[in-house]
Design an enzyme around this catalytic site. Structure first.
Site, mmCIF file in Angstrom:
data_model
loop_
_atom_site.group_PDB
_atom_site.id
_atom_site.type_symbol
_atom_site.label_atom_id
_atom_site.label_comp_id
_atom_site.label_asym_id
_atom_site.label_seq_id
_atom_site.Cartn_x
_atom_site.Cartn_y
_atom_site.Cartn_z
ATOM 1 N N ASP A 30 0.851 -1.193 0.000
ATOM 2 C CA ASP A 30 0.000 0.000 0.000
ATOM 3 C C ASP A 30 0.890 1.247 0.000
ATOM 4 O O ASP A 30 1.879 1.300 0.741
ATOM 5 C CB ASP A 30 -0.901 -0.029 1.252
ATOM 6 C CG ASP A 30 -2.067 0.925 1.137
ATOM 7 O OD1 ASP A 30 -1.837 2.138 0.959
ATOM 8 O OD2 ASP A 30 -3.216 0.470 1.243
ATOM 9 N N ASN A 86 -12.633 -3.651 2.863
ATOM 10 C CA ASN A 86 -13.594 -2.553 2.931
ATOM 11 C C ASN A 86 -14.562 -2.702 1.766
ATOM 12 O O ASN A 86 -14.132 -2.856 0.617
ATOM 13 C CB ASN A 86 -12.865 -1.205 2.842
ATOM 14 C CG ASN A 86 -11.954 -0.975 4.036
ATOM 15 O OD1 ASN A 86 -12.302 -1.301 5.162
ATOM 16 N ND2 ASN A 86 -10.777 -0.432 3.787
ATOM 17 N N GLY A 92 -16.079 2.126 3.912
ATOM 18 C CA GLY A 92 -14.811 2.852 3.822
ATOM 19 C C GLY A 92 -13.994 2.526 2.585
ATOM 20 O O GLY A 92 -12.811 2.851 2.514
ATOM 21 N N GLN A 93 -14.625 1.878 1.601
ATOM 22 C CA GLN A 93 -13.861 1.530 0.395
ATOM 23 C C GLN A 93 -13.570 2.781 -0.430
ATOM 24 O O GLN A 93 -14.461 3.604 -0.666
ATOM 25 C CB GLN A 93 -14.662 0.521 -0.453
ATOM 26 C CG GLN A 93 -13.860 -0.032 -1.630
ATOM 27 C CD GLN A 93 -14.616 -1.138 -2.369
ATOM 28 O OE1 GLN A 93 -15.761 -1.459 -2.054
ATOM 29 N NE2 GLN A 93 -13.967 -1.700 -3.377
ATOM 30 N N HIS A 99 -10.075 -5.850 -3.181
ATOM 31 C CA HIS A 99 -8.742 -6.121 -2.629
ATOM 32 C C HIS A 99 -8.864 -6.493 -1.165
ATOM 33 O O HIS A 99 -9.774 -6.042 -0.468
ATOM 34 C CB HIS A 99 -7.820 -4.915 -2.801
ATOM 35 C CG HIS A 99 -8.379 -3.633 -2.263
ATOM 36 N ND1 HIS A 99 -9.306 -2.880 -2.949
ATOM 37 C CD2 HIS A 99 -8.153 -2.978 -1.100
ATOM 38 C CE1 HIS A 99 -9.614 -1.811 -2.235
ATOM 39 N NE2 HIS A 99 -8.936 -1.850 -1.100
ATOM 40 N N HIS A 101 -6.697 -6.246 2.277
ATOM 41 C CA HIS A 101 -5.530 -5.685 2.943
ATOM 42 C C HIS A 101 -4.928 -6.734 3.877
ATOM 43 O O HIS A 101 -5.671 -7.438 4.583
ATOM 44 C CB HIS A 101 -5.931 -4.496 3.828
ATOM 45 C CG HIS A 101 -6.487 -3.321 3.093
ATOM 46 N ND1 HIS A 101 -5.730 -2.208 2.794
ATOM 47 C CD2 HIS A 101 -7.722 -3.070 2.607
ATOM 48 C CE1 HIS A 101 -6.486 -1.312 2.169
ATOM 49 N NE2 HIS A 101 -7.706 -1.810 2.043
HETATM 50 P P1 5GP Z 1 -9.731 0.846 0.435
HETATM 51 O O1 5GP Z 1 -10.180 1.888 1.410
HETATM 52 O O2 5GP Z 1 -10.380 1.020 -0.924
HETATM 53 O O3 5GP Z 1 -9.869 -0.548 0.989
HETATM 54 O O4 5GP Z 1 -8.181 1.055 0.290
HETATM 55 C C1 5GP Z 1 -7.525 1.412 -0.868
HETATM 56 C C2 5GP Z 1 -6.050 1.457 -0.539
HETATM 57 O O5 5GP Z 1 -5.332 1.618 -1.738
HETATM 58 C C3 5GP Z 1 -5.650 2.619 0.392
HETATM 59 O O6 5GP Z 1 -5.096 2.081 1.566
HETATM 60 C C4 5GP Z 1 -4.639 3.416 -0.437
HETATM 61 O O7 5GP Z 1 -3.553 3.857 0.345
HETATM 62 C C5 5GP Z 1 -4.199 2.414 -1.485
HETATM 63 N N1 5GP Z 1 -3.841 3.014 -2.750
HETATM 64 C C6 5GP Z 1 -4.508 3.989 -3.429
HETATM 65 N N2 5GP Z 1 -3.882 4.287 -4.566
HETATM 66 C C7 5GP Z 1 -2.803 3.477 -4.629
HETATM 67 C C8 5GP Z 1 -1.751 3.322 -5.597
HETATM 68 O O8 5GP Z 1 -1.697 3.974 -6.638
HETATM 69 N N3 5GP Z 1 -0.801 2.384 -5.318
HETATM 70 C C9 5GP Z 1 -0.825 1.636 -4.180
HETATM 71 N N4 5GP Z 1 0.154 0.751 -4.009
HETATM 72 N N5 5GP Z 1 -1.798 1.752 -3.269
HETATM 73 C C10 5GP Z 1 -2.768 2.664 -3.483
#
Ligand code: 5GP
Ligand code: ZN
Length: 111
Positions: A30, A86, A92-93, A99, A101
């Site tokens: 991340d 998420n 919180g997505q 994906h 985490h």
């Molecule tokens: P979500 O809240 O959708 O589960 O989390 C998305 C995650 O993707 C966030 O933790 C954010 O830091 C990560 N993220 C967003 N853009 C990028 C990117 O361009 N590259 C990487 N490696 N992570 C990303």
């Protein structure tokens, strides 16, 4: 999906710090880590979220979960780790490409 950031990472159009890759999955760190180790396991197929998974995704979802402890150990998380999915705005997505985490190596919020 042409405007999806994770599809662009899958396609190699945006760089990432890769942890793992095979024919249907990719894992990368991340960019904004919540703990010393924080990577995501991502299906190469674009699926918006867990809400958009169907019976045909059963094997894919199982593979992601079985891969999590293997990669966690490879990343030095010998003491355990947290997995987070998420789902939707209310969950919180932020990135609408499914994906999981995998987070660890520090003090984590208890959920
Ligand atoms: P979500 O809240 O959708 O589960 O989390 C998305 C995650 O993707 C966030 O933790 C954010 O830091 C990560 N993220 C967003 N853009 C990028 C990117 O361009 N590259 C990487 N490696 N992570 C990303
Ligand atoms: Zn995508």
């Amino acid at each position: 999906m042409s405007d999806c950031i994770f599809c662009k990472i899958v396609a190699g159009e945006i760089p990432s710090r890769k942890v793992y890759e095979d024919g249907e999955l990719i894992a990368f760190h991340d960019v904004n880590p919540a703990a010393p180790v924080h990577f995501m396991i991502v299906p190469k197929e674009h699926i918006d979220s867990l809400e958009d998974c169907h019976a045909r995704h059963e094997m894919l979802l199982g593979r992601i979960l079985l891969l999590a402890p293997v990669l966690a150990k490879e990343q030095g998380l010998n003491d355990g780790f947290k997995t987070v999915i998420n789902t939707g705005k209310g969950g919180g997505q932020i990135v609408f490409h499914l994906h999981v985490h995998v987070i660890g190596g520090g003090k984590l919020l208890h959920v």
